[in-house]
Design an enzyme around this catalytic site. Structure first.
Site, short mmCIF file in Angstrom:
data_model
loop_
_atom_site.label_atom_id
_atom_site.label_comp_id
_atom_site.label_asym_id
_atom_site.label_seq_id
_atom_site.Cartn_x
_atom_site.Cartn_y
_atom_site.Cartn_z
N ASP A 144 0.76 -1.61 -0.09
CA ASP A 144 -0.15 -0.33 -0.16
C ASP A 144 0.80 0.84 0.18
O ASP A 144 1.14 1.22 1.33
CB ASP A 144 -1.12 -0.42 0.74
N GLU A 177 -2.92 10.69 -0.86
CA GLU A 177 -3.86 9.39 -0.89
C GLU A 177 -4.01 9.28 1.17
O GLU A 177 -5.53 8.96 1.07
CB GLU A 177 -3.82 8.17 -1.54
N1 DTR Z 1 -8.02 3.35 1.67
C1 DTR Z 1 -6.44 2.78 0.66
C2 DTR Z 1 -6.82 1.20 0.69
C3 DTR Z 1 -8.34 0.65 0.44
C4 DTR Z 1 -8.64 -0.06 1.10
N2 DTR Z 1 -10.19 -0.89 0.62
C5 DTR Z 1 -10.16 -0.39 -1.13
C6 DTR Z 1 -11.35 -0.51 -1.26
C7 DTR Z 1 -10.52 -0.48 -3.00
C8 DTR Z 1 -9.59 0.29 -3.19
C9 DTR Z 1 -8.43 0.98 -1.92
C10 DTR Z 1 -8.89 0.55 -0.66
C11 DTR Z 1 -5.64 3.34 1.81
O1 DTR Z 1 -5.63 2.69 2.53
O2 DTR Z 1 -4.30 3.40 0.68
ZN ZN Z 2 -3.43 3.11 3.22
ZN ZN Z 3 -3.47 2.99 -0.50
#
Ligand code: DTR
Ligand code: ZN
Ligand code: ZN
Length: 352
Positions: A144, A177
């Protein structure tokens, strides 16, 4: 023969003049008219890396050096320079779009998104692909989202090698992000709106977490009927570009609800068709998913989500390769899709 000596003071004045002139030229060239915070950076030469996994190794090495890749830190800057260097090697020009953001500690910082696009192609029918480059503080943030950033870099390289495109393909490595409101992509979409350019974006594809260790292969669900969510018309056609590809490889896939989860939100809210791939975060893999994709049912898809353990040892390289190939397919197909034939994935998109 003795050379004529130039007095030192004259030399110093001359040198200062040249530095001042060059600085003025760089500033003039870097600031885009309209003052939208765009700057073109000087890019240091680098050896070209030719796989998404190779990029992940580089991101891990940079995280080892800097600790993390949180927006506004030296780790983010180093990773950005790496992305820009690789893009330059592949023949792209890059720009940075700067914006300010409030961190979780309520501190104002300046950070940026990196943008690059194919040369040639229709600028009024842009296919946009994005992944966030920043990570959470205190983590190497490899799944991530070095994974999405790496996949996109490799796709950009492959696309440049394929030659000309019908539609412009634009890539974004979003900044910040991980802060509230996805400020990098939101700022970009606001700027498009101000410049009256929203109509030029035919599709947006997002890649956030595409190498989870206990992976699923999931697509953002364009049939999502969550009433809080705007699913723009045309998103289903984009989703099918990916499902066609997976089906042709006999690769199982599932859908995931993507509401308010990543950088696609700002695009969806302005009715630009969106799609995206995701291999899972800390939700548990079901037993059905374990049958479809292997791995461990009942265990998190990524137990290291937002943790210091989100490193190169805890990703699945095969999933990264599969996702990179799927993104390459979608980018190639949409880049050549003029929107004129009945089978066009863009037909029911924003350009009608
Ligand atoms: N929020 C994002 C990771 C994430 C979790 N569920 C989804 C579904 C679709 C796309 C991204 C994500 C992060 O922590 O960057
Ligand atoms: Zn994240
Ligand atoms: Zn992410």
């Amino acid at each position: 023969m003795r050379r004529r000596r130039i007095p030192r003071t004259l030399l110093a004045i001359g040198a200062l003049g040249i530095v001042a002139l060059l600085t003025a030229l760089i500033l003039l060239a870097g600031d885009r008219p309209g003052g939208s915070g765009m700057r073109t950076e000087e890019v240091a030469p680098q050896a070209q890396v030719t796989s998404a996994y190779g990029h992940l190794e580089e991101f891990q090495a940079l995280a080892d050096e800097h600790g993390d890749r949180a927006a506004g830190t030296s780790g983010h800057e180093a990773a950005a320079e790496y992305v820009e260097g690789q893009l330059a090697r592949a023949g792209y020009e890059t720009t940075r779009q700067y914006f300010t953001v409030e961190t979780w500690d309520e501190e104002e910082i300046e950070t940026f998104t990196i943008l690059a696009e194919t040369k040639g192609g229709n600028d009024d029918n842009v296919i946009m692909l994005g992944a966030h480059l920043d990570g959470v503080p205190g983590s190497p943030a490899i799944n991530d989202n070095a994974s999405g950033a790496a996949a996109l870099l490799e796709v950009a390289r492959r696309l440049a090698q394929q030659g000309s495109v019908e539609n412009t393909v634009r890539f974004a490595w979003w900044g910040a992000e991980e802060y509230r409101g996805f400020p990098g992509s939101s700022h970009y979409v606001e700027q498009l709106d101000e410049d009256d350019e929203l109509e030029t974006i035919a599709a947006y594809l997002n890649f956030d977490m595409v190498a989870s260790p206990n992976a699923v292969v999931a697509l953002y669900d364009a049939r999502d009927d969550d009433s809080r969510l705007n699913v723009p018309e045309g998103s289903m056609d984009l989703m099918e570009v990916f499902t066609d590809y997976f089906d042709s490889r006999d690769q199982p896939w599932i859908t995931t609800s993507w509401n308010y989860e990543s950088d696609q939100v700002a695009f969806a809210e302005t009715d630009i068709p969106v799609a995206g791939l995701f291999s899972g975060s800390n939700e548990r893999k079901s037993s059905r998913e374990a049958r479809l994709f292997g791995g461990e049912g009942g265990a998190p898809r990524d137990p290291n989500y937002h943790q210091p353990g989100d490193d190169l040892d805890n990703v699945d390289p095969d999933t990264l390769d599969l996702m990179t190939d799927a993104i390459t397919h979608a980018a190639t197909r949409l880049a050549q899709d003029g929107g004129t034939q009945g089978s066009s994935a863009l037909d029911s998109g924003a350009q009608d």
